[in-house]
Design an enzyme around this catalytic site. Structure first.
Site, PDB file in Angstrom:
ATOM      1  N   GLN A  50       2.184  -1.708  -9.191  1.00 42.09           N
ATOM      2  CA  GLN A  50       1.898  -1.479 -10.633  1.00 42.09           C
ATOM      3  C   GLN A  50       0.976  -2.603 -11.340  1.00 42.09           C
ATOM      4  O   GLN A  50      -0.014  -2.036 -11.992  1.00 42.09           O
ATOM      5  CB  GLN A  50       3.286  -1.566 -11.530  1.00 42.09           C
ATOM      6  CG  GLN A  50       4.334  -0.660 -11.336  1.00 42.09           C
ATOM      7  CD  GLN A  50       5.630  -0.851 -12.147  1.00 42.09           C
ATOM      8  OE1 GLN A  50       5.835  -1.860 -12.679  1.00 42.09           O
ATOM      9  NE2 GLN A  50       6.766   0.010 -11.751  1.00 42.09           N
ATOM     10  N   GLY A  51       0.953  -3.689 -11.246  1.00 48.26           N
ATOM     11  CA  GLY A  51       0.276  -4.734 -11.864  1.00 48.26           C
ATOM     12  C   GLY A  51      -1.122  -4.329 -11.840  1.00 48.26           C
ATOM     13  O   GLY A  51      -1.933  -4.296 -12.913  1.00 48.26           O
ATOM     14  N   GLU A 119      -1.384 -12.486 -14.675  1.00 48.98           N
ATOM     15  CA  GLU A 119      -0.096 -12.358 -13.985  1.00 48.98           C
ATOM     16  C   GLU A 119       0.344 -13.890 -13.532  1.00 48.98           C
ATOM     17  O   GLU A 119      -0.669 -14.647 -13.943  1.00 48.98           O
ATOM     18  CB  GLU A 119      -0.203 -11.449 -12.893  1.00 48.98           C
ATOM     19  CG  GLU A 119      -0.197  -9.941 -13.138  1.00 48.98           C
ATOM     20  CD  GLU A 119      -0.165  -8.916 -12.229  1.00 48.98           C
ATOM     21  OE1 GLU A 119       0.280  -9.203 -11.297  1.00 48.98           O
ATOM     22  OE2 GLU A 119      -0.186  -7.779 -12.588  1.00 48.98           O
ATOM     23  N   HIS A 233      10.298 -10.114  -5.953  1.00 46.00           N
ATOM     24  CA  HIS A 233       9.861 -10.096  -7.459  1.00 46.00           C
ATOM     25  C   HIS A 233      10.908 -10.476  -8.262  1.00 46.00           C
ATOM     26  O   HIS A 233      12.053  -9.859  -8.311  1.00 46.00           O
ATOM     27  CB  HIS A 233       9.483  -8.799  -7.380  1.00 46.00           C
ATOM     28  CG  HIS A 233       8.369  -8.432  -8.753  1.00 46.00           C
ATOM     29  ND1 HIS A 233       8.875  -8.718  -9.924  1.00 46.00           N
ATOM     30  CD2 HIS A 233       7.318  -8.284  -8.616  1.00 46.00           C
ATOM     31  CE1 HIS A 233       7.817  -8.450 -10.970  1.00 46.00           C
ATOM     32  NE2 HIS A 233       6.753  -8.420 -10.005  1.00 46.00           N
ATOM     33  N   ARG A 282       5.531 -16.529  -8.767  1.00 45.97           N
ATOM     34  CA  ARG A 282       6.663 -15.689  -8.152  1.00 45.97           C
ATOM     35  C   ARG A 282       7.878 -16.321  -7.553  1.00 45.97           C
ATOM     36  O   ARG A 282       8.939 -16.255  -7.746  1.00 45.97           O
ATOM     37  CB  ARG A 282       6.416 -14.305  -7.443  1.00 45.97           C
ATOM     38  CG  ARG A 282       5.573 -13.390  -8.266  1.00 45.97           C
ATOM     39  CD  ARG A 282       5.312 -12.033  -7.489  1.00 45.97           C
ATOM     40  NE  ARG A 282       4.516 -11.198  -8.389  1.00 45.97           N
ATOM     41  CZ  ARG A 282       3.890 -10.049  -7.939  1.00 45.97           C
ATOM     42  NH1 ARG A 282       4.044  -9.902  -6.753  1.00 45.97           N
ATOM     43  NH2 ARG A 282       3.176  -9.216  -8.870  1.00 45.97           N
ATOM     44  N   HIS A 346      10.194  -7.981  -2.269  1.00 43.79           N
ATOM     45  CA  HIS A 346       9.340  -7.104  -2.822  1.00 43.79           C
ATOM     46  C   HIS A 346       7.933  -6.935  -1.580  1.00 43.79           C
ATOM     47  O   HIS A 346       7.554  -5.998  -1.363  1.00 43.79           O
ATOM     48  CB  HIS A 346       8.641  -7.883  -4.240  1.00 43.79           C
ATOM     49  CG  HIS A 346       7.498  -7.445  -4.762  1.00 43.79           C
ATOM     50  ND1 HIS A 346       7.307  -5.982  -5.116  1.00 43.79           N
ATOM     51  CD2 HIS A 346       6.344  -8.052  -5.211  1.00 43.79           C
ATOM     52  CE1 HIS A 346       6.305  -5.756  -5.609  1.00 43.79           C
ATOM     53  NE2 HIS A 346       5.405  -6.889  -5.650  1.00 43.79           N
ATOM     54  N   ARG A 381       2.546 -15.133  -1.794  1.00 40.74           N
ATOM     55  CA  ARG A 381       1.446 -14.354  -2.313  1.00 40.74           C
ATOM     56  C   ARG A 381       1.044 -14.526  -3.721  1.00 40.74           C
ATOM     57  O   ARG A 381       2.071 -14.331  -4.834  1.00 40.74           O
ATOM     58  CB  ARG A 381       1.774 -12.886  -2.184  1.00 40.74           C
ATOM     59  CG  ARG A 381       0.530 -11.982  -2.724  1.00 40.74           C
ATOM     60  CD  ARG A 381       0.812 -10.535  -2.137  1.00 40.74           C
ATOM     61  NE  ARG A 381       1.880 -10.085  -3.085  1.00 40.74           N
ATOM     62  CZ  ARG A 381       1.840  -9.269  -4.165  1.00 40.74           C
ATOM     63  NH1 ARG A 381       0.695  -8.735  -4.438  1.00 40.74           N
ATOM     64  NH2 ARG A 381       2.844  -8.805  -4.773  1.00 40.74           N
ATOM     65  N   SER A 386      -2.745  -8.520  -3.246  1.00 44.81           N
ATOM     66  CA  SER A 386      -2.458  -7.504  -2.194  1.00 44.81           C
ATOM     67  C   SER A 386      -3.413  -6.365  -2.145  1.00 44.81           C
ATOM     68  O   SER A 386      -3.921  -6.039  -0.626  1.00 44.81           O
ATOM     69  CB  SER A 386      -1.037  -7.315  -1.864  1.00 44.81           C
ATOM     70  OG  SER A 386      -0.683  -6.471  -3.031  1.00 44.81           O
TER      71      SER A 386
END
Length: 530
Positions: A50-51, A119, A233, A282, A346, A381, A386
């Protein structure tokens, strides 16, 4: 056993961003390429991303640089990222994005050019996105529609990598929907199978993410590393206790636009936890949520809330259409209701060890995307790195293949591994054990209990479910064994019986399978030569 045979120069297993990029570029270089996928063409982790894509381009915010992106990535990786690999991928990222745009990918734009958001873990707004929160779907659409896309065989579960007498990868065996088993001979095999979220009971990953590439690489003799680092996540839509399987993601970009995490009393979850607050990395946010739930008042121990009511309703609907649809399906109005969320499996930060061109420790076998361990992610990460890694490494593997294959051809008889298969009835028990004992917060006794729960009965039934069960069991065992070896807490790996981060553990845990037995070793892999 083998009902049919075929031949191609390169087999690419998986149809996400890394696999499709590699396949298209290898085809453009004149190689014969076949893409294999066990599901539909667009059934990959990429589709659900999504992000966005973290990349520093000319349209960047004032003061942002590739160097700052590199530093943020190294900080998130907590000492295990390979600085050379990080520099390579993030430096080559802008050009890879430019080529993707030239292929027809449409990213969101505004008066100042590409729109960017921020983010967790990023020091600047450098995440570009498409369709608001449908970036992966747009990239997948673009690549599947690209000129030069090679042939694709869908609905075929790849069983194993076959090798010649020298040990070189020489093709794959596949299981068709009709139950027949085929052999596809090839001069090179590229694993691009994505992640392993279904090691756990709840995940953001689609149903195909069952660790197949990791299991195939282990059985082929390749080295894997950093398996213990599974990123959870922090904000996955919570729709009720006991709901398992693929769960809707609430993208981190919602917090980038101002949403905050609160508990059942309305208290801020991230207050005083990290200088970046709700936009901390995260692993930090997921652990903070887990700790808050352990002491939550009122008996609410399975979810917190993401308060996005401060975002104008029209802005939320336009910016996050995917999240809006998921909330509407669950009867939640983000304009008035805090969104119930909880951590879920995630992204797998570890994988098959590769060099800067995707080559593994087995000649003729390559790995790109989430299945690979390039050294970019380290112990955790950085958000939205990614997709960029998939683009860059897909291109790099494709660039290496023509020269690598000039003097390479399978020799002698092929070694076909015994067909993997387990009774899938024990899959749920193992997933529950992994979630309870090998998720966020682990200790030796719990990890050993997880090992006991993972065992399952062999099955001769040639079904996709049985193959997936075998792959999940092998990869779960490898992850737990690596987690037992790492006696510290770092990034995604939190050992409650070893809560400190140790300077002695800036090394990776390697896992290899020899003669059917998993072996672990400890080695410093931060030495990639670019």
């Amino acid at each position: 056993m083998i009902a049919w045979e075929a031949h191609t120069q390169v087999v690419v297993v998986g149809s996400g961003v890394a696999g499709l990029t590699c396949a298209i570029e290898a085809g453009r270089a004149g190689l014969s390429v076949l893409v294999l996928t066990k599901g539909a063409a667009d059934e990959a982790n990429t589709h659900w991303a999504q992000g966005g894509v973290a990349v520093v381009r000319d349209e960047r915010d004032p003061g942002d640089t590739v160097g700052a992106h590199i530093e943020d990535t190294l900080v998130a990786g907590v000492g295990l990222s390979d600085p050379a690999a990080v520099t390579m991928i993030l430096t080559e990222g802008p050009a890879a994005i430019a080529r993707l745009v030239a292929r027809g990918a449409h990213f969101d734009t505004g008066p100042m050019g590409l729109m960017r958001t921020r983010e967790g873990g990023h020091s600047a707004n450098r995440v570009i996105h498409a369709g608001g929160d449908a970036t992966g779907a747009e990239i997948e659409r673009c690549l599947l529609a690209a000129d030069g896309l090679p042939g694709m065989l869908t609905g075929h579960q790849v069983l194993d990598v076959v090798r010649d007498v020298s040990g070189r990868a020489a093709g794959v065996t596949v299981l068709g929907d009709d139950g027949t088993i085929g052999l596809i001979r090839a001069d090179a095999v590229v694993l691009a199978t994505g992640g392993a979220g279904h090691l756990y009971a709840a995940t953001t990953n689609p149903d195909v993410a069952t660790g197949d590439g990791l299991a195939m690489a282990l059985r082929a003799g390749a080295a894997l590393a950093d398996l213990e680092f599974m990123q959870f996540h922090p904000t996955v839509l919570f729709t009720g206790a006991g709901v398992t399987g693929h769960r809707p993601l609430v993208t981190e970009a919602v917090r980038g636009e101002g949403a905050v995490l609160i508990d059942v009393t309305g208290a801020r979850v991230m207050a005083g936890v990290h200088p970046l607050g709700d936009l901390a990395p995260r692993d930090v946010v997921s652990l903070a949520i887990t700790r808050r739930l352990a002491t939550a008042p009122g008996g609410v121990r399975d979810h917190v809330f993401l308060d996005a009511t401060g975002i104008a309703p029209d802005v939320f609907a336009r910016r996050f259409p995917t999240v809006s649809a998921s909330c509407a399906a669950a009867g939640i109005d983000p304009a008035t209701d805090p969104i119930p969320v909880a951590p879920a499996a995630h992204y797998h930060c570890g994988g098959v060890v590769t060099d800067p061109y995707g080559r593994t420790t087995v000649p003729g076998l390559y790995a790109v995307g989430e299945v690979a361990r390039t050294g970019l992610h380290g112990a955790n990460r950085l958000a939205s790195n990614s997709l960029l890694e998939g683009l860059v490494m897909g291109e790099r593997a494709a660039a290496a293949l023509p020269a690598d294959l000039q003097n390479a051809s399978p020799t002698g008889a092929l070694t076909v591994p015994a067909r993997p298969g387990l009774d899938p009835a024990g899959r749920g028990v193992a997933q529950a054990a992994m979630s309870a004992e090998a998720g966020i917060g682990r200790d030796r006794s719990g990890l050993e209990r997880a090992l006991g729960a993972i065992s399952a009965q062999p099955s001769d039934d040639p079904t996709r479910a049985g193959v997936e069960a075998a792959n999940l069991a092998l990869v779960s065992t490898a992850l737990v064994r690596a987690a037992l070896v790492r006696t510290e807490s770092r990034g995604c790996h939190v050992r409650t019986d070893h809560p400190a981060t140790s300077a002695e553990w800036t090394t990776s845990v390697l896992v290899e399978q020899r003669d059917g037995v998993l072996h672990t070793d400890v080695r410093d892999l931060r030495k990639v030569t670019v």
